[in-house]
Write a protein that holds these residues in place. Structure first.
Motif, mmCIF file in Angstrom:
data_model
loop_
_atom_site.group_PDB
_atom_site.id
_atom_site.type_symbol
_atom_site.label_atom_id
_atom_site.label_comp_id
_atom_site.label_asym_id
_atom_site.label_seq_id
_atom_site.Cartn_x
_atom_site.Cartn_y
_atom_site.Cartn_z
ATOM 1 N N THR A 64 -33.067 -28.337 -112.380
ATOM 2 C CA THR A 64 -31.795 -28.272 -111.282
ATOM 3 C C THR A 64 -32.144 -29.528 -110.732
ATOM 4 O O THR A 64 -30.990 -30.175 -110.574
ATOM 5 C CB THR A 64 -31.534 -26.996 -110.764
ATOM 6 N N MET A 65 -33.084 -29.563 -109.790
ATOM 7 C CA MET A 65 -33.473 -30.716 -109.002
ATOM 8 C C MET A 65 -33.228 -32.205 -109.808
ATOM 9 O O MET A 65 -32.762 -33.950 -109.806
ATOM 10 C CB MET A 65 -34.542 -30.982 -108.251
ATOM 11 N N GLU A 67 -32.469 -32.321 -113.050
ATOM 12 C CA GLU A 67 -30.986 -33.112 -113.501
ATOM 13 C C GLU A 67 -30.204 -33.483 -112.504
ATOM 14 O O GLU A 67 -28.984 -34.385 -112.557
ATOM 15 C CB GLU A 67 -30.512 -31.838 -114.038
ATOM 16 N N HIS A 68 -30.605 -33.077 -111.294
ATOM 17 C CA HIS A 68 -29.290 -34.115 -110.327
ATOM 18 C C HIS A 68 -28.887 -35.033 -110.759
ATOM 19 O O HIS A 68 -29.888 -36.317 -110.579
ATOM 20 C CB HIS A 68 -30.183 -33.935 -108.851
ATOM 21 N N THR A 71 -31.368 -37.697 -108.388
ATOM 22 C CA THR A 71 -33.155 -38.100 -109.298
ATOM 23 C C THR A 71 -32.629 -39.175 -110.269
ATOM 24 O O THR A 71 -34.201 -40.368 -109.635
ATOM 25 C CB THR A 71 -33.090 -36.362 -109.408
#
Length: 126
Positions: A64-65, A67-68, A71
């Motif tokens: 999830t991080m 794919e943010h 990022t």
């Protein structure tokens, strides 16, 4: 791509490798990574950072991080400085996610460090 340098070619020159770690489960691989980096002849002393030297980074986070959108912006910013990304890999993460976000394997990182050190050494001597 040139073959990785031999121990003999690396021992001709001393290298200083700074390993920085931020909070991540990937930090558990730090002892193995440092141990393998110390196997490179001549290579490892922690010093103040000299921005004229190559910088490699190995992202590691949950999917999830990873794919943010922030990022992607941050990775792009690091790359725009000329820093070299060693991409994260797809696998089942400690948090239970299955996807991109795991730190690259130690051998992949060590091989890339050897490659970049060899290229940097060639550029300096040109």
């Amino acid at each position: 791509m040139e073959p990785h340098p031999t121990a003999a070619s690396l021992v001709e020159r001393k290298f200083h490798v700074l390993v920085g770690v931020t909070g991540s489960v990937a930090a558990l691989k730090l002892p193995l990574l440092v141990s393998k980096l110390l196997d490179i002849p001549g290579t490892c002393v922690i010093r103040a950072w000299d921005c004229s030297k190559p910088l490699l980074f190995c992202p590691a986070m949950n999917t999830t991080m990873w794919e943010h959108p922030l990022t992607a912006q941050q990775v792009d910013q690091l790359k725009s400085f000329g820093y070299v990304e060693i991409p994260c890999v797809y696998k089942k993460l400690v948090c239970g996610d299955q996807g991109l976000g795991a730190m690259a394997e130690v051998e992949t990182i060590v091989d890339k460090v050897k490659e970049v050190l060899s290229q940097h050494n060639g550029i300096q001597q040109s």
